[in-house]
Design an enzyme around this catalytic site. Structure first.
Site, PDB file in Angstrom:
ATOM      1  CG  ASP A 332     -68.930  45.802 -53.914  1.00 50.14           C
ATOM      2  OD1 ASP A 332     -68.712  46.643 -54.923  1.00 50.14           O
ATOM      3  OD2 ASP A 332     -68.903  44.690 -54.034  1.00 50.14           O
ATOM      4  CB  ALA A 402     -66.062  48.128 -65.579  1.00 56.16           C
ATOM      5  CG  MET A 406     -72.027  41.417 -72.180  1.00 49.61           C
ATOM      6  SD  MET A 406     -72.667  41.344 -73.826  1.00 49.61           S
ATOM      7  CE  MET A 406     -71.443  41.978 -74.976  1.00 49.61           C
ATOM      8  CG  ASP A 551     -63.095  49.326 -56.688  1.00 48.97           C
ATOM      9  OD1 ASP A 551     -64.007  49.385 -57.124  1.00 48.97           O
ATOM     10  OD2 ASP A 551     -62.787  47.860 -56.206  1.00 48.97           O
TER      11      ASP A 551
END
Length: 711
Positions: A332, A402, A406, A551
């Protein structure tokens, strides 16, 4: 993925994580119990688990009975009693030294487990009747809590079991688990909502929903993970064991055929003596790969222990071993490649608008955004002297997802002002949003966003309804030295892939600066999962880190999945490793530790097989020279006598295990070189060394035996 809120602090040297680090090989706290366990492991049920050493174990018993028989009937044996006894003693030493090596490795894990068990104290919890702060509570022992119960944890209270914060923000002392004295912040509604049983709240309060039952906590799993006695063999270790067993069977058959061959040779030549059973047992023990056979289990246990010393809990040796075989790293960007503290640096206004309009609109859209980026926008507007109005009553926060990429605020109409839908987020996401409302993004702002991305920054577009008012420039900094680390991984044949939610221009700029091999921009959880599956379909092993619930699917799919301890419970359950330091760059250390484990196992195997050559030259001439005097030409070490030659080989075979115990426990030093270079290095050091060292060692032992009159 977010980064941990933990600040760097001095390590708590009294923590359970550090318990195994203080124990050196010479420390009586480790060596004395290991010596006792070495004798306890003489139990046949224990020895049977190691086929190579079981052969040595049986040989020790056989030569012991041969010695007893030699004492009772000295004329009926081919070897004198003192010789049989000496061989028997050193064969027992060989078994004990192998047991001692394994016990030393297990001792470190047991010390860590014992310290962790000391943290399990019976505590009382405030069980809430309603899952909100201020409701009535009853006192309940932690052992009686169950998954789904909600408890209140006030300042100075111990968190009873693992859980998720559902309300409140508090400073938590996790030094008992992580070894770090600096407190961390735990709060509801984010990636830092997970709390661990046994840690202590320092300030404020938390309402925690328990996520495990007693006996299933993270602390319980840690104890089970570090107890080496419960360790299961890994696939590579099983494969190597099969190879060692095959070699042992081959040498066992060869040795068994030497007795009838010797009888026939003596009868045919009419001279010499038949080889004794004691000499054949000594030959068999020296031919089979006892060095790696005696140290194999210790290497595996020590690998798990070294991972623990790095503050990483591995759920199995399989995960540690897989780390050594990894050839793709998914990293990441935020917190791993960059420092992760992206801050608002500038407001760029759309044509006809001012920085003030951008700053106030972005700040109002960030009023409910508690992320570092959101707070930095409000802070920048304040530093620039912009007066940001408070969100009117009835305003509704729009959380980041995700999918939408926004966040913002819906402000209701009031005092003649129309309803406002304030949004900030990725440029493309905001563009699609305003276009869906019938608006459009000015070309000047698109060019400004591209310029920000080319500089390595992150542009956030700000919209008020269908009007894009401007761009917020976020800046992040690539970590010092990270490019060199990636170069090392590249030399090892490992591909690095940066994962980021940034647009492609920003991702390309950061990727070029950091030196990664590839990148995935505007990544969604589905994109991460698809990328991992793509690499795995090509036959590659993939490693990644994560801390958020989003994740979890990718972590569950990855071959090596390191979850952050500060992350969500879902992430920790999906991963096969947990980093107690919550440091995303720890993935690099995990790979290095896995590589070191494989290098250690390979190096010791190479040495073990190579050092048999000298034993051939010592024992084969010794047992057949009386029948075939020409074999004396093979006595290249000029050993004193057949008896001293056999004894020297047996003694060396036992002592070399002791000499290599530190290497097995500490591991071969990691080198960032390719597979071909690594193979050449191992062959030179451990292959050539395995050929030369035994010749020298056996000769020195022979000189000592001759000096003692045992030749």
């Amino acid at each position: 993925m977010n980064t941990s809120s933990k600040t760097t602090g001095p390590e708590d040297k009294t923590s359970p994580v550090s318990a195994g680090r203080k124990l050196s090989l010479l420390n009586p706290a480790l060596a004395v119990p290991a010596l006792r366990d070495a004798f306890l492991k003489l139990d046949p049920r224990v020895q049977w688990r190691n086929p190579v050493m079981f052969v040595v174990y049986v040989g020790s018993i056989l030569t012991t009975f041969l010695w007893i028989h030699a004492l009772r009937s000295p004329g009926d044996t081919a070897s004198p009693p003192w010789f049989v006894l000496t061989v028997a003693v050193w064969l027992w030493f060989t078994v004990l030294f192998a047991n001692f090596a394994e016990a030393l490795a297990e001792g470190r894990s047991k010390a860590q487990a014992a310290s962790l068990k000391g943290l399990k104290k019976s505590t009382w919890a405030k069980k809430l009747k309603q899952p909100v702060h201020g409701s009535e509570w009853t006192s309940e022992q932690a052992e009686n809590l169950r998954k789904g119960d909600v408890v209140l944890v006030d300042a100075n209270d111990t968190i009873p079991l693992d859980g998720e914060v559902v309300e409140g923000v508090a400073s938590v002392d996790e030094s008992a688990i992580t070894g770090e004295s600096a407190p961390v912040v735990r709060e509801s509604g984010g990636d830092f909502s997970s709390v661990t049983g046994g840690t202590r709240v320092l300030s404020d309060w938390l309402v925690v929903r328990i996520t495990v039952n007693p006996g299933e906590s993270f602390l319980d799993r840690m104890i089970g993970m570090v107890e080496g006695a419960k360790r299961q063999k890994t696939p590579n270790e099983i494969a190597l064991t099969i190879l060692l067993v095959a070699l042992t069977i081959v040498f066992l058959v060869v040795t068994a055929t030497l007795l009838p061959y010797s009888i026939f040779s003596v009868q045919a030549a009419g001279t010499g003596t038949v080889v004794s059973l004691t000499a054949l047992v000594a030959l068999l023990v020296c031919l089979i790969p006892t060095t790696i056979g005696g140290l194999l289990s210790a290497v595996g246990v020590a690998g798990m222990s070294r991972m623990m010393q790095a503050n990483v809990i591995a759920t199995s040796g399989r995960a540690v071993e897989a780390a050594g075989d990894v050839d793709v790293l998914l990293l990441d960007k935020t917190g791993t490649i960059t420092h992760g503290n992206r801050q608002a640096a500038a407001f760029i206004a759309a044509p006809g608008l001012t920085e003030h309009a951008v700053g106030t609109t972005a700040s109002l859209a960030s009023a409910a955004d508690e992320t570092p980026e959101g707070r930095s926008i409000v802070a920048l507007a304040s530093r620039m002297g912009f007066k940001v109005p408070a969100a009117p009553a009835g305003s509704e926060a729009v959380p980041f997802t995700a999918q939408t990429r926004m966040s913002g605020m819906d402000v209701p109409a009031s005092d003649g002002r129309p309803h406002r839908a304030l949004r900030k987020g990725a440029v493309e996401a905001v563009r699609r949003y305003v276009e869906s409302l019938g608006g459009s993004m000015p070309p000047e702002l698109s060019r400004a966003a591209d310029d920000v991305s080319r500089r390595g920054g992150t542009p956030l577009a700000v919209a008020d309804g269908k009007t894009v008012v401007g761009i917020v420039e976020l800046k992040d900094i690539v970590k010092t030295g990270i490019k060199e680390r990636f170069s090392e991984l590249r030399r090892m044949g490992i591909k690095t892939v940066m994962i980021t939610g940034d647009n492609k221009l920003t991702a390309a700029a950061i990727a070029a600066e950091a030196g990664v091999d590839d990148f995935l921009a505007e990544a969604t959880p589905e994109d991460k999962l698809a990328l991992i599956r793509q690499y795995q379909s090509e036959g590659r092993l993939v490693a990644m880190t994560g801390d958020g619930t989003n994740d979890a699917p990718a972590l569950a799919q990855a071959d090596v999945a390191v979850a952050m301890n500060s992350g969500t419970q879902a992430a920790k359950e999906a991963g096969n490793m947990v980093d107690l330091d919550s440091n995303p760059t720890k993935l690099l250390e995990v790979v290095e530790t896995g590589k070191a484990l494989l290098m250690t196992r390979g190096s010791l195997t190479t040495f073990s097989i190579a050092n048999d050559v000298a034993k051939y030259f010592a024992i084969i001439p010794a047992i057949f020279v009386s029948t075939y005097p020409q074999l004396s030409a093979l006595n290249v070490m000029q050993l004193g006598s057949p008896s001293s030659a056999i004894l020297s080989a047996v003694v060396f075979n036992a002592l070399i295990i002791v000499v290599l115990i530190p290497l097995a426990l500490k591991g071969v030093a990691y080198r960032a070189i390719g597979a071909a270079a690594l193979l050449r290095r191992n062959l030179l050091i451990y292959g050539l060394g395995g050929l030369v060292v035994p010749f020298v060692g056996i000769k020195i032992i022979d000189l000592i035996l001759v000096a003692l009159g045992l030749a």
